[in-house]
Design a protein around this motif. Structure first.
Motif, PDB file in Angstrom:
ATOM      1  N   UNK A   1       0.857  -1.175   0.000  1.00  0.00           N
ATOM      2  CA  UNK A   1       0.000   0.000   0.000  1.00  0.00           C
ATOM      3  C   UNK A   1       0.900   1.233   0.000  1.00  0.00           C
ATOM      4  N   UNK A   2       0.941   1.945  -1.109  1.00  0.00           N
ATOM      5  CA  UNK A   2       1.822   3.114  -1.183  1.00  0.00           C
ATOM      6  C   UNK A   2       1.305   4.274  -0.336  1.00  0.00           C
ATOM      7  N   UNK A   3       0.032   4.234   0.059  1.00  0.00           N
ATOM      8  CA  UNK A   3      -0.499   5.300   0.901  1.00  0.00           C
ATOM      9  C   UNK A   3       0.164   5.318   2.279  1.00  0.00           C
ATOM     10  N   UNK A   4       0.554   4.150   2.794  1.00  0.00           N
ATOM     11  CA  UNK A   4       1.251   4.119   4.088  1.00  0.00           C
ATOM     12  C   UNK A   4       2.618   4.789   3.960  1.00  0.00           C
ATOM     13  N   UNK A   5       3.308   4.525   2.858  1.00  0.00           N
ATOM     14  CA  UNK A   5       4.594   5.198   2.622  1.00  0.00           C
ATOM     15  C   UNK A   5       4.400   6.702   2.486  1.00  0.00           C
ATOM     16  N   UNK A   6       3.336   7.111   1.797  1.00  0.00           N
ATOM     17  CA  UNK A   6       3.035   8.540   1.664  1.00  0.00           C
ATOM     18  C   UNK A   6       2.734   9.148   3.036  1.00  0.00           C
ATOM     19  N   UNK A   7       1.970   8.434   3.846  1.00  0.00           N
ATOM     20  CA  UNK A   7       1.648   8.920   5.194  1.00  0.00           C
ATOM     21  C   UNK A   7       2.915   9.095   6.015  1.00  0.00           C
ATOM     22  N   UNK A   8       3.825   8.146   5.911  1.00  0.00           N
ATOM     23  CA  UNK A   8       5.094   8.251   6.648  1.00  0.00           C
ATOM     24  C   UNK A   8       5.896   9.465   6.179  1.00  0.00           C
ATOM     25  N   UNK A   9       5.873   9.723   4.882  1.00  0.00           N
ATOM     26  CA  UNK A   9       6.582  10.896   4.349  1.00  0.00           C
ATOM     27  C   UNK A   9       5.972  12.191   4.860  1.00  0.00           C
ATOM     28  N   UNK A  10       4.640  12.235   4.925  1.00  0.00           N
ATOM     29  CA  UNK A  10       3.953  13.422   5.457  1.00  0.00           C
ATOM     30  C   UNK A  10       4.350  13.628   6.911  1.00  0.00           C
ATOM     31  N   UNK A  11       4.321  12.568   7.692  1.00  0.00           N
ATOM     32  CA  UNK A  11       4.666  12.675   9.114  1.00  0.00           C
ATOM     33  C   UNK A  11       6.135  13.058   9.287  1.00  0.00           C
ATOM     34  N   UNK A  12       7.012  12.522   8.454  1.00  0.00           N
ATOM     35  CA  UNK A  12       8.429  12.913   8.519  1.00  0.00           C
ATOM     36  C   UNK A  12       8.583  14.411   8.262  1.00  0.00           C
ATOM     37  N   UNK A  13       7.847  14.931   7.287  1.00  0.00           N
ATOM     38  CA  UNK A  13       7.905  16.369   6.983  1.00  0.00           C
ATOM     39  C   UNK A  13       7.376  17.191   8.147  1.00  0.00           C
ATOM     40  N   UNK A  14       6.320  16.713   8.783  1.00  0.00           N
ATOM     41  CA  UNK A  14       5.754  17.421   9.941  1.00  0.00           C
ATOM     42  C   UNK A  14       6.749  17.398  11.103  1.00  0.00           C
ATOM     43  N   UNK A  15       7.371  16.252  11.346  1.00  0.00           N
ATOM     44  CA  UNK A  15       8.351  16.145  12.426  1.00  0.00           C
ATOM     45  C   UNK A  15       9.541  17.084  12.181  1.00  0.00           C
ATOM     46  N   UNK A  16      10.001  17.157  10.940  1.00  0.00           N
ATOM     47  CA  UNK A  16      11.115  18.062  10.615  1.00  0.00           C
ATOM     48  C   UNK A  16      10.712  19.514  10.850  1.00  0.00           C
ATOM     49  N   UNK A  17       9.493  19.848  10.495  1.00  0.00           N
ATOM     50  CA  UNK A  17       9.008  21.219  10.698  1.00  0.00           C
ATOM     51  C   UNK A  17       8.863  21.511  12.194  1.00  0.00           C
ATOM     52  N   UNK A  18       8.472  20.507  12.965  1.00  0.00           N
ATOM     53  CA  UNK A  18       8.353  20.682  14.423  1.00  0.00           C
ATOM     54  C   UNK A  18       9.698  21.043  15.038  1.00  0.00           C
ATOM     55  N   UNK A  19      10.755  20.421  14.545  1.00  0.00           N
ATOM     56  CA  UNK A  19      12.097  20.730  15.039  1.00  0.00           C
ATOM     57  C   UNK A  19      12.488  22.149  14.633  1.00  0.00           C
ATOM     58  N   UNK A  20      12.244  22.497  13.357  1.00  0.00           N
ATOM     59  CA  UNK A  20      12.618  23.830  12.862  1.00  0.00           C
ATOM     60  C   UNK A  20      11.856  24.945  13.567  1.00  0.00           C
ATOM     61  N   UNK A  39      -4.074   8.766  -5.421  1.00  0.00           N
ATOM     62  CA  UNK A  39      -3.978   8.468  -3.995  1.00  0.00           C
ATOM     63  C   UNK A  39      -5.392   8.246  -3.474  1.00  0.00           C
ATOM     64  N   UNK A  40      -5.592   7.133  -2.773  1.00  0.00           N
ATOM     65  CA  UNK A  40      -6.889   6.836  -2.161  1.00  0.00           C
ATOM     66  C   UNK A  40      -6.951   7.567  -0.816  1.00  0.00           C
ATOM     67  N   UNK A  41      -7.803   8.593  -0.715  1.00  0.00           N
ATOM     68  CA  UNK A  41      -7.863   9.362   0.536  1.00  0.00           C
ATOM     69  C   UNK A  41      -8.186   8.522   1.762  1.00  0.00           C
ATOM     70  N   UNK A  42      -9.047   7.516   1.621  1.00  0.00           N
ATOM     71  CA  UNK A  42      -9.399   6.674   2.774  1.00  0.00           C
ATOM     72  C   UNK A  42      -8.205   5.832   3.218  1.00  0.00           C
ATOM     73  N   UNK A  43      -7.453   5.298   2.255  1.00  0.00           N
ATOM     74  CA  UNK A  43      -6.268   4.516   2.599  1.00  0.00           C
ATOM     75  C   UNK A  43      -5.200   5.416   3.225  1.00  0.00           C
ATOM     76  N   UNK A  44      -5.069   6.641   2.718  1.00  0.00           N
ATOM     77  CA  UNK A  44      -4.095   7.573   3.298  1.00  0.00           C
ATOM     78  C   UNK A  44      -4.504   7.938   4.718  1.00  0.00           C
TER      79      UNK A  44
END
Length: 113
Positions: A1-20, A39-44
């Motif tokens: 499921x590529x949506x899980x990988x996309x979700x992880x990328x979104x969270x990584x970007x949010x975590x980086x912004x939290x540090x900045x 992208x399937x919004x429900x799967x994401x």
């Protein structure tokens, strides 16, 4: 499921912004997922629930905005709404279209503290 990988990328970007920007908690995540993004919004959404666990975004409300597909038609020269890639121009029937909107997946905004 590529949506899980996309979700992880979104969270990584949010975590980086939290540090900045030195925020500790995310209350709201607004994502923009274009109608032509494949992208399937429900799967994401499901993926985001898993990916945010143990992060500053855990428990954040997720809002998904879905802008429509849009293309420039070389047949009639108009910018037209497009429901799916590969569809013809709704005005003239031409398949000579270049997608100009609706493919995005981006973090539109965050509410943090």
């Amino acid at each position: 499921m590529h949506e899980l990988d996309l979700a992880r990328s979104v969270v990584d970007a949010i975590q980086a912004e939290a540090v900045k920007q030195s925020f500790r908690k995310v209350d709201l995540i607004v994502l923009e997922i274009g109608a032509l993004s494949c992208v399937d919004p429900h799967a994401l959404e499901f993926g985001m629930d898993a990916a945010t666990r143990g992060t500053c975004a855990e428990g954040a409300k997720l809002e998904i905005q879905s802008p429509p597909g849009e293309a420039q038609c070389f047949g009639c020269g108009e910018t037209v709404a497009l429901a799916r890639k590969g569809d013809p121009c709704p005005n003239c029937g031409s398949f000579q279209l270049v997608v100009s909107g609706g493919e995005e997946l981006k973090i539109k905004s965050l509410e943090v503290h």
